[in-house]
Scaffold this motif. Structure first.
Motif, short mmCIF file in Angstrom:
data_model
loop_
_atom_site.label_atom_id
_atom_site.label_comp_id
_atom_site.label_asym_id
_atom_site.label_seq_id
_atom_site.Cartn_x
_atom_site.Cartn_y
_atom_site.Cartn_z
N PRO A 159 0.82 -1.30 0.06
CA PRO A 159 0.25 0.27 0.19
C PRO A 159 1.03 1.35 0.41
O PRO A 159 0.14 2.51 -0.63
N GLU A 160 1.60 0.88 0.71
CA GLU A 160 2.84 2.61 0.69
C GLU A 160 3.06 2.37 -0.47
O GLU A 160 3.22 3.80 -0.96
N ALA A 161 4.17 1.82 -1.30
CA ALA A 161 4.85 2.42 -3.25
C ALA A 161 2.72 2.02 -2.99
O ALA A 161 4.04 2.83 -4.61
N LEU A 162 2.35 2.02 -3.38
CA LEU A 162 1.24 2.25 -4.46
C LEU A 162 1.11 4.21 -4.18
O LEU A 162 0.60 4.57 -5.27
N ASP A 163 0.63 4.04 -3.10
CA ASP A 163 1.17 5.50 -2.13
C ASP A 163 2.20 6.25 -3.15
O ASP A 163 1.87 7.79 -3.96
N LEU A 164 3.14 6.14 -3.12
CA LEU A 164 3.83 6.63 -3.71
C LEU A 164 4.18 6.40 -4.97
O LEU A 164 4.10 8.01 -5.71
N LEU A 165 3.62 5.62 -5.57
CA LEU A 165 3.23 5.80 -6.73
C LEU A 165 1.94 6.32 -7.34
O LEU A 165 1.88 7.09 -8.38
N LEU A 166 1.20 6.20 -6.76
CA LEU A 166 -0.17 7.11 -6.99
C LEU A 166 0.79 8.89 -6.99
O LEU A 166 0.09 10.03 -7.72
N ILE A 167 1.77 9.00 -6.23
CA ILE A 167 2.07 10.47 -6.02
C ILE A 167 3.15 11.30 -7.65
O ILE A 167 2.87 11.66 -8.05
N THR A 168 3.50 10.00 -7.80
CA THR A 168 4.72 10.26 -9.57
C THR A 168 4.03 10.15 -9.47
O THR A 168 4.23 11.43 -11.26
N VAL A 169 2.95 9.33 -10.05
CA VAL A 169 2.01 9.27 -11.66
C VAL A 169 1.60 10.48 -12.03
O VAL A 169 1.19 11.45 -12.80
N GLU A 170 1.35 11.37 -10.56
CA GLU A 170 0.04 12.45 -10.51
C GLU A 170 0.69 13.72 -10.72
O GLU A 170 0.03 14.88 -11.40
N SER A 171 2.03 13.16 -9.78
CA SER A 171 2.65 14.73 -10.90
C SER A 171 3.50 14.84 -12.04
O SER A 171 4.22 16.13 -12.34
N GLY A 172 3.00 14.21 -12.77
CA GLY A 172 3.27 14.13 -14.31
C GLY A 172 4.94 13.15 -14.76
O GLY A 172 4.93 13.43 -15.74
N MET A 173 5.03 12.40 -14.11
CA MET A 173 6.32 11.64 -13.85
C MET A 173 5.68 10.19 -14.81
O MET A 173 4.18 10.48 -15.70
N SER A 174 6.56 9.89 -15.69
CA SER A 174 5.89 9.06 -16.60
C SER A 174 6.05 7.73 -15.52
O SER A 174 6.46 7.82 -15.24
N VAL A 175 5.64 5.86 -16.38
CA VAL A 175 5.62 5.21 -15.42
C VAL A 175 6.81 5.07 -15.35
O VAL A 175 7.25 3.91 -13.94
N GLU A 176 8.01 5.11 -15.99
CA GLU A 176 9.28 4.46 -16.06
C GLU A 176 10.00 5.09 -14.76
O GLU A 176 10.59 4.63 -13.43
N SER A 177 10.06 6.55 -14.78
CA SER A 177 10.03 7.19 -13.81
C SER A 177 9.46 7.28 -12.23
O SER A 177 10.32 6.79 -11.22
N ALA A 178 8.63 7.32 -12.41
CA ALA A 178 7.78 6.73 -11.30
C ALA A 178 7.73 5.43 -10.63
O ALA A 178 8.04 4.92 -9.60
N GLY B 252 -5.63 4.25 -22.65
CA GLY B 252 -5.62 5.15 -22.02
C GLY B 252 -5.85 5.27 -21.60
O GLY B 252 -5.92 7.26 -21.34
N THR B 253 -6.86 4.62 -20.54
CA THR B 253 -7.29 5.50 -19.41
C THR B 253 -6.12 6.15 -18.35
O THR B 253 -5.08 5.55 -18.07
N PRO B 254 -7.50 7.25 -17.50
CA PRO B 254 -6.02 7.83 -16.62
C PRO B 254 -6.42 6.40 -15.05
O PRO B 254 -6.92 5.91 -14.65
N LEU B 255 -4.73 6.79 -15.34
CA LEU B 255 -4.21 5.53 -13.73
C LEU B 255 -4.28 6.15 -12.33
O LEU B 255 -4.45 5.35 -11.90
N GLY B 256 -4.21 7.24 -12.37
CA GLY B 256 -4.56 8.13 -10.80
C GLY B 256 -5.34 7.82 -10.16
O GLY B 256 -5.30 6.82 -8.99
N GLN B 257 -6.52 7.11 -10.13
CA GLN B 257 -8.29 7.41 -10.00
C GLN B 257 -8.13 5.22 -9.36
O GLN B 257 -8.25 5.02 -8.49
N ALA B 258 -7.64 4.99 -10.20
CA ALA B 258 -7.27 3.50 -10.11
C ALA B 258 -6.41 3.09 -9.47
O ALA B 258 -6.52 2.53 -8.57
N LEU B 259 -5.47 4.05 -9.34
CA LEU B 259 -4.50 3.24 -7.66
C LEU B 259 -4.82 4.12 -6.77
O LEU B 259 -4.24 3.08 -5.52
N ARG B 260 -5.76 5.11 -6.74
CA ARG B 260 -5.79 5.75 -5.49
C ARG B 260 -6.71 3.89 -4.73
O ARG B 260 -6.75 3.94 -3.63
N VAL B 261 -7.84 3.78 -6.34
CA VAL B 261 -8.79 3.35 -5.04
C VAL B 261 -8.51 1.85 -4.76
O VAL B 261 -7.97 1.01 -3.37
#
Length: 323
Positions: free
Chosen positions: A181-200, A262-271
Motif C-alpha cells: 500500500p505504501e508503494a502504491l501511494d508513492l506510485l500514485l503521487i509520482t504519476v499524478e505529479s506528471g512523471m512517466s511510468v518508468e520514472s515513477a 489510455g485510461t487515467p491511472l491515478g483514480q485506479a491506483l488510489r482505489v
C-alpha cells in the motif's frame, strides 16, 4: 484645570501621524532583514537531515545486502551432479524457475543448486540418521529396522529443499503484501505529479527501499524490464508472476488496461491502494480474533495448574495442621 491647552494643534497632530507612518513604513521594509524568518531555515535543515538519514539507510542496506547477479555461475559440484544424473530437462522446467523467482532466487544458478541439493539432501540425512540411530542411541532393535528408519528420514530429506523454498515464498509475499500500500501511494503521487511510468517506478524503488527491500527489488527489476522489453505488457505480467500477490496482480491489470486503452491511472491506483490497506487491516483483525482460541490450550496447561495450586495449597496446609 484647562483641558483645552493640553490638546495639540492640528499641525502637531499631523506631524505625529506622519512620523508614526514613516516609522511603520521603515519597520515593514526592514522587518525581513532585522527579524529573519526561521521557518525556511528550519525546513531546509529538516530536509537536509532527512536526505542524510535516507542516504545513511541506503548505504546500510547496500552494505548488508549480498551482491546478486542474474549471470552468476553455478558451483561446479552442483553442475556436475545435474549433468551426471541427466537433470537438464528439469533445469529447463519453467515451474521450478518460477517458484524460485517467487522466493527471490533468479537465474539458472539457483535452479541447478536446487536440483543438486534435492539429490544430496536425502543421502546426507540418511547418513546422519544412521550414525545417530545406530551409534549414539544404540536401540535394542534389529539392524534392518534401524536402517529402515534412517532410509525413511532420508526419503523425507528429498522434500526439504521444496519446504524451504515454500517458506521463503510465504515470507517474501508477506513482506510484499505489508509494504505494497505504501508503494502504491508513492506510485500514485509520482504519476499524478506528471512523471512517466518508468520514472515513477524508478522513484518508488528508490524511496521504498528503506522500508521493504523486497518491494524495491521487484519494482527496480520492473523498471529495467520496461526499459529493454519491446512489449511493456510483458514487464507488468512478469511483476505479477514474480510476486504472486493478489494486490500486485490487480495493479498489474490496471497498468495493462491503462497502457492499452489510455485510461487515467491515478483514480485506479488510489482505489487499489485503499483496498490493499483495507485488506491488510482485515488480515490483522483476523489474526487478533484468532488469538483467544490459540491461547486456550497454553492457559489450560500452564496457567490453571498454578492457579489451582495457589488456591488449594493453603487449604491443604490447614487440613494437615488440624489432623
Amino acid at each position: 484645570m484647562n483641558f483645552v491647552s493640553s490638546i495639540p494643534d492640528p499641525e502637531q497632530l499631523s506631524a505625529i501621524m506622519a512620523a508614526i507612518a514613516a516609522f511603520s513604513a521603515v519597520l515593514v521594509v526592514s522587518w525581513p532583514y532585522l527579524f529573519r524568518n526561521g521557518l525556511a531555515r528550519r525546513m531546509e535543515k529538516v530536509e537536509n537531515e532527512r536526505k542524510l538519514l535516507r542516504k545513511r539507510e541506503r548505504a546500510r542496506l547496500t552494505a548488508e545486502r549480498k551482491p546478486m547477479s542474474l549471470r552468476s555461475e553455478p558451483r561446479k559440484l552442483f553442475k556436475t551432479i545435474v549433468e551426471g544424473f541427466n537433470l537438464a530437462k528439469q533445469a529447463e522446467d519453467g515451474e521450478i524457475a518460477e517458484r524460485l523467482r517467487m522466493a527471490g532466487y533468479r537465474g539458472s544458478a539457483p535452479v541447478i543448486a536446487f536440483l543438486a541439493i534435492r539429490l544430496i539432501a536425502p543421502v546426507v540425512i540418511f547418513g546422519i540418521a544412521t550414525l545417530y540411530f545406530l551409534f549414539l542411541l544404540k536401540p535394542a532393535v534389529p539392524l534392518y529396522a534401524g536402517f529402515g528408519i534412517a532410509a525413511a528420514a532420508g526419503a523425507l530429506g528429498y522434500f526439504v529443499p521444496s519446504i524451504y523454498v515454500r517458506n521463503r515464498i510465504t515470507k517474501r509475499q508477506k513482506a510484499i503484501r505489508r509494504a505494497w500500500p505504501e508503494a502504491l501511494d508513492l506510485l500514485l503521487i509520482t504519476v499524478e505529479s506528471g512523471m512517466s511510468v518508468e520514472s515513477a517506478f524508478r522513484k518508488v524503488a528508490e524511496e521504498i527501499g528503506t522500508q521493504s527491500a523486497e518491494v524495491a527489488e521487484e519494482v527496480a527489476l520492473t523498471t529495467a524490464e520496461l526499459s529493454y522489453l519491446q512489449d511493456r505488457r510483458q514487464a507488468y505480467e512478469n511483476l505479477g508472476k514474480r510476486t504472486g500477490v493478489e494486490g500486485v496482480r490487480a495493479v498489474v491489470t490496471s497498468l495493462i488496461q491503462a497502457e492499452k486503452y489510455g485510461t487515467p491511472l491515478g483514480q485506479a491506483l488510489r482505489v487499489m491502494a485503499q483496498e490493499s490497506r483495507d485488506m491488510r487491516m482485515s488480515e490483522a483483525e483476523k489474526r487478533a480474533a484468532a488469538l483467544p482460541p490459540k491461547l486456550t490450550v497454553p492457559m489450560i496447561i500452564f496457567f490453571l495448574p498454578v492457579l489451582f495450586a495457589v488456591i488449594i495449597t493453603p487449604a491443604a496446609i490447614q487440613i494437615a495442621g488440624i489432623q
